[in-house]
Design a protein around this motif. Structure first.
Motif, PDB file in Angstrom:
ATOM      1  N   SER A  29      -3.453   3.541  -4.836  1.00 19.48           N
ATOM      2  CA  SER A  29      -2.434   4.192  -4.021  1.00 19.48           C
ATOM      3  C   SER A  29      -1.853   5.364  -4.808  1.00 19.48           C
ATOM      4  O   SER A  29      -1.403   5.191  -5.938  1.00 19.48           O
TER       5      SER A  29
ATOM      6  N   THR B  25      -2.313   0.969  -8.790  1.00 18.51           N
ATOM      7  CA  THR B  25      -3.338   0.095  -8.220  1.00 18.51           C
ATOM      8  C   THR B  25      -2.673  -1.201  -7.769  1.00 18.51           C
ATOM      9  O   THR B  25      -1.613  -1.580  -8.281  1.00 18.51           O
TER      10      THR B  25
ATOM     11  N   GLN C 179      -5.362  -1.674   5.069  1.00 20.61           N
ATOM     12  CA  GLN C 179      -4.691  -1.267   3.837  1.00 20.61           C
ATOM     13  C   GLN C 179      -4.821   0.243   3.618  1.00 20.61           C
ATOM     14  O   GLN C 179      -3.846   0.917   3.327  1.00 20.61           O
ATOM     15  N   THR C 180      -6.027   0.760   3.736  1.00 21.36           N
ATOM     16  CA  THR C 180      -6.257   2.172   3.463  1.00 21.36           C
ATOM     17  C   THR C 180      -5.654   3.045   4.554  1.00 21.36           C
ATOM     18  O   THR C 180      -5.473   2.625   5.700  1.00 21.36           O
TER      19      THR C 180
ATOM     20  N   LEU D 116     -10.013  -2.416  -9.794  1.00 15.54           N
ATOM     21  CA  LEU D 116     -10.518  -2.104  -8.461  1.00 15.54           C
ATOM     22  C   LEU D 116     -11.645  -3.020  -8.019  1.00 15.54           C
ATOM     23  O   LEU D 116     -12.221  -2.838  -6.949  1.00 15.54           O
TER      24      LEU D 116
ATOM     25  N   GLN E 269      -9.534  -7.702  -3.313  1.00 14.33           N
ATOM     26  CA  GLN E 269     -10.037  -6.337  -3.426  1.00 14.33           C
ATOM     27  C   GLN E 269      -8.979  -5.443  -4.056  1.00 14.33           C
ATOM     28  O   GLN E 269      -7.795  -5.546  -3.733  1.00 14.33           O
TER      29      GLN E 269
ATOM     30  N   GLY F 227     -11.104   2.782   5.021  1.00 17.45           N
ATOM     31  CA  GLY F 227     -11.571   1.443   4.710  1.00 17.45           C
ATOM     32  C   GLY F 227     -11.620   0.517   5.897  1.00 17.45           C
ATOM     33  O   GLY F 227     -12.384  -0.437   5.927  1.00 17.45           O
TER      34      GLY F 227
ATOM     35  N   ALA G 292      -9.744   2.953  -0.832  1.00 11.27           N
ATOM     36  CA  ALA G 292     -10.583   1.824  -1.230  1.00 11.27           C
ATOM     37  C   ALA G 292     -11.763   2.333  -2.047  1.00 11.27           C
ATOM     38  O   ALA G 292     -12.326   3.391  -1.744  1.00 11.27           O
TER      39      ALA G 292
ATOM     40  N   THR H 241      -3.609   5.665   0.363  1.00 10.72           N
ATOM     41  CA  THR H 241      -4.183   4.430  -0.174  1.00 10.72           C
ATOM     42  C   THR H 241      -5.686   4.445   0.073  1.00 10.72           C
ATOM     43  O   THR H 241      -6.133   4.589   1.217  1.00 10.72           O
TER      44      THR H 241
ATOM     45  N   TYR I 137      -7.270  -1.672  -4.851  1.00 10.96           N
ATOM     46  CA  TYR I 137      -7.063  -0.393  -4.164  1.00 10.96           C
ATOM     47  C   TYR I 137      -6.314   0.567  -5.083  1.00 10.96           C
ATOM     48  O   TYR I 137      -5.578   0.151  -5.985  1.00 10.96           O
TER      49      TYR I 137
ATOM     50  N   PHE J 252       0.807  -1.215   0.000  1.00 13.82           N
ATOM     51  CA  PHE J 252       0.000   0.000   0.000  1.00 13.82           C
ATOM     52  C   PHE J 252       0.843   1.270   0.000  1.00 13.82           C
ATOM     53  O   PHE J 252       0.301   2.377   0.088  1.00 13.82           O
TER      54      PHE J 252
END
Length: 416
Positions: free
Chosen positions: A322, A312, A356-357, A208, A318, A352, A337, A335, A320, A165
């Motif tokens: 970035s 991406t 990750q986000t 995405l 899923q 998110g 979502a 990052t 994402y 990420f």
């Protein structure tokens, strides 16, 4: 490792020497020399102790960071005093600057108040002492009042693949500027294309796809904007909250403009003069685009607004987005979502809650390319792109600890 440790201790010693000399300067040259020696020894001891207690993936202890901030404030206070500032003014200014660096609105308001109290209490002391005491007092009070951390050390010197990420691309010079992608291509040996035609910030919106987002639900005009961004022009309307303007003005003057990065228009008057937009790319020898840099600058001056590298990636089914903003030997990454929006729109959010986000500040080792990354808590953003009465629109909203401070409103039109 030992070289970095020695470098850190050396920096602490220099910082302590400067602080000690500033604090003892009113005692004459001999006093300043003694103060420098004592300051160097004190900060060396603080740094050594903090490093000995520091655990992996932790930032230095708060008491060490407070001591360092006080040491940095002392020489600044001494210089302000030499320029004619009174101890009270130095206290207020030091507290205000420390509060502004705290970013959180409550800290911005707290800083001048603490500085005023310390400046009044120490109005007969040298300005260097007032500055150091104001900053230390502010840091202690804010630490007691605001317990949740603003940043957390996420990783220390780990391979980039461990942090998918994060965009692991830094600026190799102190000034980022609109030539960043060109310079990156020269350094990496890629094929550079300035102002590439008919390209988007994303190669394919289908990247995405995931349990929370179906690209097939997106309006064709929204998809076209992401996949063929250069077909469109964007008019921007910045809407700053009043409380955020002073802090942003300080940041813009001291950081954004000298850095050539993240220099958002202050008001509509600046934006209406025109903002130039282009996407520079870097391709591999086979022709596949590996880097997409969206570069925006003020049309009249060529001064950068921002330079963002769009990528991406996928994690557990899923996709994402970035967006990496290169900094000298570092990168600030957002990052996001994807989420569906009513009417065929697309929402990208940093909230998110999936590990990750978020927003990440990374130092990139020039030799090994390893990352040392901080997670920046409290900063949030959401980007809504949608169709309104046949017109493509976008709202980009930013918050600090849940408080809105800026919304960028875009009108997006197809080029003639």
């Amino acid at each position: 490792m030992e070289a970095k440790r020695a470098q850190g201790i050396g920096f602490a010693a220099v910082m302590g020497a400067a602080a000690g000399a500033a604090l003892a300067a009113h005692r004459g040259p001999r006093g300043a020399v003694k103060g420098a020696l004592l300051g160097a020894g004190a900060m060396t001891a603080v740094d050594t102790a903090a490093r000995a207690l520091q655990r992996p993936n932790e930032i230095p202890a708060i008491w060490a960071r407070i001591a360092a901030s006080g040491a940095l404030a002392a020489p600044a206070g001494w210089m302000a005093g030499k320029a004619g500032a009174s101890p009270l003014a130095v206290g207020i200014g030091s507290g205000a600057l420390a509060g502004a660096m705290g970013v959180r609105p409550q800290k911005v308001a707290l800083g001048p108040a603490v500085g005023l109290a310390v400046g009044a209490a120490l109005r007969h002391r040298p300005p260097a002492e007032v500055a150091a005491a104001s900053v230390v007092a502010f840091r202690i009070v804010s630490q007691l009042l605001f317990r949740d951390p603003q940043v957390a050390l996420l990783a220390d010197r780990v391979p980039a693949e461990r942090l998918p990420f994060v965009v692991p691309l830094e600026a190799r010079t102190r000034y980022v500027g609109t030539g960043y992608v060109r310079d990156l291509a020269a350094a990496t040996g890629g094929v550079y294309q300035e102002a590439a035609e008919d390209v988007g910030i994303l190669a394919d919106l289908d990247a995405l796809a995931g349990p929370r987002f179906d690209p097939a639900s997106v309006d064709p005009l929204v998809r076209e904007f992401y996949e063929h961004t250069t077909r469109f022009t964007l008019d921007i309307v910045p809407r700053w909250r009043a409380w955020a303007r002073p802090g942003y003005l300080l940041y813009r003057t001291l950081v954004a403009r000298p850095l050539g990065q993240a220099n958002v228009p202050m008001n509509q008057r600046e934006a209406v003069r025109g903002i130039h937009s282009r996407i520079d790319t870097i391709s591999d020898p086979g022709g596949a685009v590996s880097v997409r840099g969206w570069i925006r600058s003020f049309a009249l001056t060529g001064e950068p607004v921002y330079v963002g590298v769009y990528t991406t990636y996928r994690h557990e089914g899923q996709g994402y987005v970035s967006v990496g903003f290169p900094l000298p030997q570092a990168n600030f990454t957002a990052t996001l979502a994807p989420l569906p929006r009513a009417g065929g729109g697309l929402r990208l959010t940093s909230r998110g809650g999936d590990g990750q986000t978020g927003h990440y500040l990374s130092h990139i080792d020039a030799g090994s390319r390893d990352l040392s990354t901080l997670a920046v808590h409290g900063f949030g953003e959401e980007l809504d792109v949608y169709v309104d009465n046949g017109e493509l629109r976008a709202d980009h909203a930013f918050t600090l600890f849940g408080l809105p401070f800026l919304t960028l409103e875009y009108r997006i039109r197809r080029k003639a």
